[in-house]
Design a protein around this motif. Sequence first.
Motif, PDB file in Angstrom:
ATOM      1  N   GLN A 154       0.852  -1.192   0.000  1.00 38.16           N
ATOM      2  CA  GLN A 154       0.000   0.000   0.000  1.00 38.16           C
ATOM      3  C   GLN A 154       0.886   1.239   0.000  1.00 38.16           C
ATOM      4  O   GLN A 154       1.845   1.333   0.772  1.00 38.16           O
ATOM      5  N   VAL A 155       0.559   2.174  -0.860  1.00 36.89           N
ATOM      6  CA  VAL A 155       1.299   3.432  -0.963  1.00 36.89           C
ATOM      7  C   VAL A 155       0.319   4.583  -0.799  1.00 36.89           C
ATOM      8  O   VAL A 155      -0.746   4.601  -1.424  1.00 36.89           O
ATOM      9  N   GLN A 156       0.671   5.511   0.041  1.00 32.04           N
ATOM     10  CA  GLN A 156      -0.120   6.736   0.180  1.00 32.04           C
ATOM     11  C   GLN A 156       0.708   7.909  -0.329  1.00 32.04           C
ATOM     12  O   GLN A 156       1.899   8.012  -0.032  1.00 32.04           O
ATOM     13  N   LEU A 157       0.059   8.769  -1.093  1.00 28.44           N
ATOM     14  CA  LEU A 157       0.734   9.883  -1.741  1.00 28.44           C
ATOM     15  C   LEU A 157       0.124  11.205  -1.292  1.00 28.44           C
ATOM     16  O   LEU A 157      -1.111  11.337  -1.249  1.00 28.44           O
ATOM     17  N   VAL A 158       0.971  12.176  -0.997  1.00 28.03           N
ATOM     18  CA  VAL A 158       0.498  13.502  -0.591  1.00 28.03           C
ATOM     19  C   VAL A 158       1.260  14.555  -1.392  1.00 28.03           C
ATOM     20  O   VAL A 158       2.488  14.652  -1.287  1.00 28.03           O
ATOM     21  N   GLU A 159       0.503  15.334  -2.174  1.00 29.24           N
ATOM     22  CA  GLU A 159       1.114  16.405  -2.961  1.00 29.24           C
ATOM     23  C   GLU A 159       1.148  17.698  -2.167  1.00 29.24           C
ATOM     24  O   GLU A 159       0.280  17.939  -1.313  1.00 29.24           O
ATOM     25  N   SER A 160       2.119  18.537  -2.480  1.00 27.29           N
ATOM     26  CA  SER A 160       2.192  19.865  -1.893  1.00 27.29           C
ATOM     27  C   SER A 160       2.961  20.771  -2.856  1.00 27.29           C
ATOM     28  O   SER A 160       3.570  20.302  -3.815  1.00 27.29           O
ATOM     29  N   GLY A 161       2.919  22.080  -2.577  1.00 25.78           N
ATOM     30  CA  GLY A 161       3.687  23.028  -3.357  1.00 25.78           C
ATOM     31  C   GLY A 161       2.908  23.832  -4.369  1.00 25.78           C
ATOM     32  O   GLY A 161       3.460  24.714  -5.032  1.00 25.78           O
ATOM     33  N   GLY A 162       1.628  23.540  -4.504  1.00 23.67           N
ATOM     34  CA  GLY A 162       0.826  24.311  -5.437  1.00 23.67           C
ATOM     35  C   GLY A 162       0.591  25.732  -4.933  1.00 23.67           C
ATOM     36  O   GLY A 162       0.923  26.073  -3.800  1.00 23.67           O
ATOM     37  N   GLY A 163       0.010  26.557  -5.808  1.00 27.11           N
ATOM     38  CA  GLY A 163      -0.285  27.928  -5.425  1.00 27.11           C
ATOM     39  C   GLY A 163      -0.591  28.790  -6.627  1.00 27.11           C
ATOM     40  O   GLY A 163      -0.819  28.283  -7.725  1.00 27.11           O
ATOM     41  N   GLY A 185      -4.257  15.679  -4.831  1.00 26.82           N
ATOM     42  CA  GLY A 185      -4.099  16.788  -5.762  1.00 26.82           C
ATOM     43  C   GLY A 185      -3.711  18.088  -5.085  1.00 26.82           C
ATOM     44  O   GLY A 185      -3.989  18.314  -3.904  1.00 26.82           O
ATOM     45  N   THR A 186      -3.056  18.946  -5.849  1.00 26.30           N
ATOM     46  CA  THR A 186      -2.698  20.282  -5.390  1.00 26.30           C
ATOM     47  C   THR A 186      -2.987  21.267  -6.519  1.00 26.30           C
ATOM     48  O   THR A 186      -2.674  20.998  -7.687  1.00 26.30           O
ATOM     49  N   GLN A 187      -3.604  22.395  -6.167  1.00 26.49           N
ATOM     50  CA  GLN A 187      -4.026  23.366  -7.180  1.00 26.49           C
ATOM     51  C   GLN A 187      -2.856  24.249  -7.612  1.00 26.49           C
ATOM     52  O   GLN A 187      -2.145  24.813  -6.772  1.00 26.49           O
ATOM     53  N   VAL A 188      -2.700  24.385  -8.916  1.00 24.57           N
ATOM     54  CA  VAL A 188      -1.747  25.329  -9.500  1.00 24.57           C
ATOM     55  C   VAL A 188      -2.537  26.308 -10.349  1.00 24.57           C
ATOM     56  O   VAL A 188      -3.284  25.892 -11.247  1.00 24.57           O
ATOM     57  N   THR A 189      -2.387  27.599 -10.062  1.00 27.72           N
ATOM     58  CA  THR A 189      -3.069  28.638 -10.820  1.00 27.72           C
ATOM     59  C   THR A 189      -2.035  29.617 -11.356  1.00 27.72           C
ATOM     60  O   THR A 189      -1.246  30.171 -10.579  1.00 27.72           O
ATOM     61  N   VAL A 190      -2.052  29.809 -12.670  1.00 25.84           N
ATOM     62  CA  VAL A 190      -1.107  30.714 -13.320  1.00 25.84           C
ATOM     63  C   VAL A 190      -1.892  31.881 -13.893  1.00 25.84           C
ATOM     64  O   VAL A 190      -2.749  31.690 -14.764  1.00 25.84           O
TER      65      VAL A 190
END
Length: 126
Positions: free
Chosen positions: A1-10, A119-124
């Motif tokens: 089992q693998v759990q994934l956590v994204e970060s760094g969006g903005g 998921g992590t939100q990226v807005t440009v």
Amino acid sequence: QVQLVESGGGLVQAGGSLRLSCAASGPTFSSYAISWFRQAPGEEREFVAAISWRGGITLYADSVQGRFTISRDNGKNTVYLQMNSLKPEDTAVYYCAAAYKPSPTNYRIKRTYDYWGQGTQVTVSS
């Protein structure tokens, strides 16, 4: 089992940079290929970049080739996506995904992956 956590969006202006991180739990992280996908509102989730379990193979979507770089640190159980020269069309929710030693020919295919982050939100902005 693998759990994934994204970060760094903005939120970033066009031409700017962001670095996303995908932190994984589990003792066999180094046996998993990791990919980034993204999904814009009203669009299908699309492949962005992939890296093999040892890091020797990387693959990019044409739309990000030369601007994005995927890398991994198996000692830290983390995969990174460095995003430079960002464009408004890069705006999306970015997801990382893991698959156990898949064939590189399948890296672009969503159903290859058994585990997904939130998921992590990226807005440009333009």
